[in-house]
Design an enzyme around this catalytic site. Structure first.
Site, PDB file in Angstrom:
ATOM      1  N   ASP A   1      -5.411  -7.075   4.685  1.00 20.24           N
ATOM      2  CA  ASP A   1      -5.019  -5.667   4.618  1.00 20.24           C
ATOM      3  C   ASP A   1      -5.054  -5.016   5.988  1.00 20.24           C
ATOM      4  O   ASP A   1      -6.123  -4.892   6.592  1.00 20.24           O
ATOM      5  CB  ASP A   1      -6.008  -4.951   3.674  1.00 20.24           C
ATOM      6  CG  ASP A   1      -5.668  -3.493   3.452  1.00 20.24           C
ATOM      7  OD1 ASP A   1      -4.520  -3.100   3.720  1.00 20.24           O
ATOM      8  OD2 ASP A   1      -6.564  -2.758   2.995  1.00 20.24           O
ATOM      9  N   GLY A   2      -3.877  -4.568   6.459  1.00 19.92           N
ATOM     10  CA  GLY A   2      -3.825  -3.764   7.666  1.00 19.92           C
ATOM     11  C   GLY A   2      -2.913  -4.343   8.727  1.00 19.92           C
ATOM     12  O   GLY A   2      -3.140  -5.443   9.224  1.00 19.92           O
TER      13      GLY A   2
ATOM     14  N   GLY B   1      -8.933   3.604   7.313  1.00 22.88           N
ATOM     15  CA  GLY B   1      -8.758   5.044   7.523  1.00 22.88           C
ATOM     16  C   GLY B   1      -7.307   5.495   7.593  1.00 22.88           C
ATOM     17  O   GLY B   1      -6.984   6.578   7.127  1.00 22.88           O
ATOM     18  N   PHE B   2      -6.453   4.657   8.152  1.00 21.53           N
ATOM     19  CA  PHE B   2      -5.071   5.103   8.350  1.00 21.53           C
ATOM     20  C   PHE B   2      -4.098   3.942   8.199  1.00 21.53           C
ATOM     21  O   PHE B   2      -4.418   2.805   8.579  1.00 21.53           O
ATOM     22  CB  PHE B   2      -4.899   5.710   9.759  1.00 21.53           C
ATOM     23  CG  PHE B   2      -5.782   6.907   9.976  1.00 21.53           C
ATOM     24  CD1 PHE B   2      -5.364   8.171   9.587  1.00 21.53           C
ATOM     25  CD2 PHE B   2      -7.048   6.757  10.515  1.00 21.53           C
ATOM     26  CE1 PHE B   2      -6.194   9.275   9.740  1.00 21.53           C
ATOM     27  CE2 PHE B   2      -7.893   7.845  10.679  1.00 21.53           C
ATOM     28  CZ  PHE B   2      -7.467   9.112  10.289  1.00 21.53           C
ATOM     29  N   GLY B   3      -2.907   4.251   7.675  1.00 24.95           N
ATOM     30  CA  GLY B   3      -1.828   3.277   7.675  1.00 24.95           C
ATOM     31  C   GLY B   3      -1.179   3.241   9.050  1.00 24.95           C
ATOM     32  O   GLY B   3      -1.422   4.108   9.891  1.00 24.95           O
ATOM     33  N   GLY B   4      -0.361   2.241   9.262  1.00 22.91           N
ATOM     34  CA  GLY B   4       0.444   2.179  10.477  1.00 22.91           C
ATOM     35  C   GLY B   4      -0.294   1.778  11.733  1.00 22.91           C
ATOM     36  O   GLY B   4       0.208   1.978  12.844  1.00 22.91           O
TER      37      GLY B   4
ATOM     38  N   SER C   1       0.865  -1.187   0.000  1.00 26.72           N
ATOM     39  CA  SER C   1       0.000   0.000   0.000  1.00 26.72           C
ATOM     40  C   SER C   1       0.894   1.226   0.000  1.00 26.72           C
ATOM     41  O   SER C   1       1.825   1.329   0.804  1.00 26.72           O
ATOM     42  CB  SER C   1      -0.874   0.010   1.253  1.00 26.72           C
ATOM     43  OG  SER C   1      -1.365   1.326   1.469  1.00 26.72           O
TER      44      SER C   1
ATOM     45  N   MET D   1     -12.492   3.264  -0.124  1.00 24.42           N
ATOM     46  CA  MET D   1     -13.093   3.513   1.195  1.00 24.42           C
ATOM     47  C   MET D   1     -13.862   4.816   1.068  1.00 24.42           C
ATOM     48  O   MET D   1     -13.468   5.855   1.612  1.00 24.42           O
ATOM     49  CB  MET D   1     -11.995   3.570   2.264  1.00 24.42           C
ATOM     50  CG  MET D   1     -11.436   2.191   2.595  1.00 24.42           C
ATOM     51  SD  MET D   1      -9.825   2.246   3.392  1.00 24.42           S
ATOM     52  CE  MET D   1      -8.786   2.403   1.933  1.00 24.42           C
TER      53      MET D   1
ATOM     54  N   ASP E   1      -5.136   2.923  -1.780  1.00 27.19           N
ATOM     55  CA  ASP E   1      -6.188   3.200  -0.806  1.00 27.19           C
ATOM     56  C   ASP E   1      -6.833   4.557  -1.071  1.00 27.19           C
ATOM     57  O   ASP E   1      -6.233   5.598  -0.814  1.00 27.19           O
ATOM     58  CB  ASP E   1      -5.598   3.187   0.611  1.00 27.19           C
ATOM     59  CG  ASP E   1      -5.234   1.781   1.055  1.00 27.19           C
ATOM     60  OD1 ASP E   1      -6.118   0.909   1.026  1.00 27.19           O
ATOM     61  OD2 ASP E   1      -4.056   1.559   1.428  1.00 27.19           O
TER      62      ASP E   1
ATOM     63  N   MET F   1     -10.050  -7.000   6.165  1.00 31.54           N
ATOM     64  CA  MET F   1      -9.322  -5.919   6.844  1.00 31.54           C
ATOM     65  C   MET F   1      -8.975  -6.294   8.279  1.00 31.54           C
ATOM     66  O   MET F   1      -9.837  -6.713   9.055  1.00 31.54           O
ATOM     67  CB  MET F   1     -10.143  -4.641   6.799  1.00 31.54           C
ATOM     68  CG  MET F   1     -10.272  -4.146   5.373  1.00 31.54           C
ATOM     69  SD  MET F   1     -10.462  -2.381   5.285  1.00 31.54           S
ATOM     70  CE  MET F   1      -8.879  -1.838   5.931  1.00 31.54           C
TER      71      MET F   1
ATOM     72  N   HIS G   1      -8.579   0.082  -3.613  1.00 32.01           N
ATOM     73  CA  HIS G   1      -9.418  -0.189  -2.432  1.00 32.01           C
ATOM     74  C   HIS G   1     -10.204   1.084  -2.131  1.00 32.01           C
ATOM     75  O   HIS G   1      -9.647   2.061  -1.616  1.00 32.01           O
ATOM     76  CB  HIS G   1      -8.501  -0.590  -1.259  1.00 32.01           C
ATOM     77  CG  HIS G   1      -9.217  -0.823   0.031  1.00 32.01           C
ATOM     78  ND1 HIS G   1      -8.565  -0.964   1.229  1.00 32.01           N
ATOM     79  CD2 HIS G   1     -10.535  -0.935   0.322  1.00 32.01           C
ATOM     80  CE1 HIS G   1      -9.442  -1.157   2.206  1.00 32.01           C
ATOM     81  NE2 HIS G   1     -10.652  -1.133   1.676  1.00 32.01           N
TER      82      HIS G   1
ATOM     83  N   HIS H   1      -1.362  -1.756  -4.033  1.00 31.63           N
ATOM     84  CA  HIS H   1      -2.650  -1.600  -3.361  1.00 31.63           C
ATOM     85  C   HIS H   1      -2.856  -0.105  -3.118  1.00 31.63           C
ATOM     86  O   HIS H   1      -2.047   0.530  -2.436  1.00 31.63           O
ATOM     87  CB  HIS H   1      -2.597  -2.382  -2.038  1.00 31.63           C
ATOM     88  CG  HIS H   1      -3.834  -2.311  -1.219  1.00 31.63           C
ATOM     89  ND1 HIS H   1      -4.814  -3.286  -1.260  1.00 31.63           N
ATOM     90  CD2 HIS H   1      -4.263  -1.387  -0.317  1.00 31.63           C
ATOM     91  CE1 HIS H   1      -5.783  -2.980  -0.413  1.00 31.63           C
ATOM     92  NE2 HIS H   1      -5.476  -1.826   0.169  1.00 31.63           N
TER      93      HIS H   1
ATOM     94  N   MET I   1      -9.644   7.215  -0.102  1.00 36.47           N
ATOM     95  CA  MET I   1     -10.485   7.590   1.050  1.00 36.47           C
ATOM     96  C   MET I   1     -11.142   8.942   0.794  1.00 36.47           C
ATOM     97  O   MET I   1     -10.534   9.825   0.196  1.00 36.47           O
ATOM     98  CB  MET I   1      -9.620   7.685   2.315  1.00 36.47           C
ATOM     99  CG  MET I   1      -8.845   6.424   2.610  1.00 36.47           C
ATOM    100  SD  MET I   1      -8.009   6.537   4.193  1.00 36.47           S
ATOM    101  CE  MET I   1      -6.989   5.051   4.127  1.00 36.47           C
TER     102      MET I   1
HETATM  103  C1  DX5 Z   1      -6.246   1.141   5.838  1.00 31.37           C
HETATM  104  C2  DX5 Z   1      -5.804   0.716   4.445  1.00 31.37           C
HETATM  105  C3  DX5 Z   1      -4.650  -0.253   4.445  1.00 31.37           C
HETATM  106  C4  DX5 Z   1      -3.445   0.226   5.194  1.00 31.37           C
HETATM  107  C5  DX5 Z   1      -2.207  -0.597   4.984  1.00 31.37           C
HETATM  108  O1  DX5 Z   1      -7.363   1.926   5.744  1.00 31.37           O
HETATM  109  O2  DX5 Z   1      -6.860   0.104   3.757  1.00 31.37           O
HETATM  110  O3  DX5 Z   1      -4.349  -0.610   3.108  1.00 31.37           O
HETATM  111  O4  DX5 Z   1      -3.148   1.526   4.950  1.00 31.37           O
HETATM  112  O5  DX5 Z   1      -1.171   0.008   5.687  1.00 31.37           O
HETATM  113  P1  DX5 Z   1      -0.457  -0.684   6.942  1.00 31.37           P
HETATM  114  O6  DX5 Z   1       0.202  -1.906   6.387  1.00 31.37           O
HETATM  115  O7  DX5 Z   1       0.493   0.340   7.430  1.00 31.37           O
HETATM  116  O8  DX5 Z   1      -1.540  -1.026   7.918  1.00 31.37           O
HETATM  117 ZN    ZN Z   2      -6.375  -0.947   1.840  1.00 25.98          ZN
END
Ligand code: DX5
Ligand code: ZN
Length: 223
Positions: free
Chosen positions: A175-176, A142-145, A9, A68, A35, A137, A66, A33, A37
């Protein structure tokens, strides 16, 4: 030996150097991937079709978009035109998920259902034969990390069993929060495609991080 696929991602990549970022990991990964949003379905904003199109021009890899967003049906055409190979949407964002799946397929794109950690997978089983991917998921979208939600693992196992029982050809993508600590359990539960965002675009050395994840997936696939 199963080829386990890696799909980074780009959420935590350096957006000012996106071309170089994706190229730096290209040799080690199978997909990208992306994302999307909208600040409405999720409390964050990312990017739209222009970034998808720019990445499509930069690498040859297939792209999983993806969504969202609250109104995915309105944007299927522009993401298809931007180069999406697959489009995943959250079923609770549409009135009739079967119709949205048909619309994606009619655009020549592979349909995918994204399953929020709070959404049960069992009621979605009738849709599985029409899908290319089920995106499970393991964080709240909503957020990475974010931290990997271990409690989703049994649901991933059930989704994998449902795919097999329904003779669907859909792949299970997880994912996540997937990193070198959580990838073994992720694959053990049935993931065939692994998304990794912050574990790869870590601000240090994405190419080395992607190579490490690739080699762990190769070991797990050989077991
Ligand atoms: C979350 C996203 C994921 C995510 C992946 O809303 O759909 O794709 O950002 O990032 P990591 O691997 O940092 O969770
Ligand atoms: Zn995603």
């Amino acid at each position: 030996m199963t080829r386990l696929q890696l799909s980074p991602s780009i959420l935590t990549a350096d957006f000012a150097r996106m071309g170089a970022e994706v190229q730096s990991v290209a040799d080690h990964v199978d997909w990208f991937h992306l994302d999307v949003m909208d600040g409405h379905y999720v409390p964050n904003l990312t990017f739209g079709p222009s970034i998808v199109e720019a990445i499509h021009r930069t690498v040859d890899h297939p792209l999983n978009v993806h969504l969202m967003i609250s109104n995915p049906e309105e944007f299927l055409g522009v993401f298809a035109a931007a180069g999406a190979t697959r489009i995943c949407f959250h079923p609770e964002t549409v009135a009739d998920p079967a119709r949205t799946i048909e619309q994606i397929r009619a655009l020549g794109v592979g349909p995918g259902l994204a399953v929020h950690p709070d959404v049960d997978v069992e009621p979605l089983g009738d849709l599985f034969p029409d899908l290319d991917v089920v995106l499970m998921m393991t964080v709240r979208p909503g957020f990475g990390g974010q931290k990997f939600m271990r409690e989703v693992l049994p649901k991933i196992e059930r989704a994998r069993a449902m795919v097999q029982e329904s003779a669907s050809h859909a792949e299970i993508e997880v994912d996540g929060g997937v990193n070198l600590e959580t990838v073994d359990q992720t694959v053990g539960a049935g993931a065939q495609i692994v998304v990794a965002g912050s574990a790869i675009f870590d601000g240090v050395d994405p190419s080395a991080a992607a190579a490490r994840m690739r080699s762990r997936l190769d070991e797990l696939g050989a077991q």
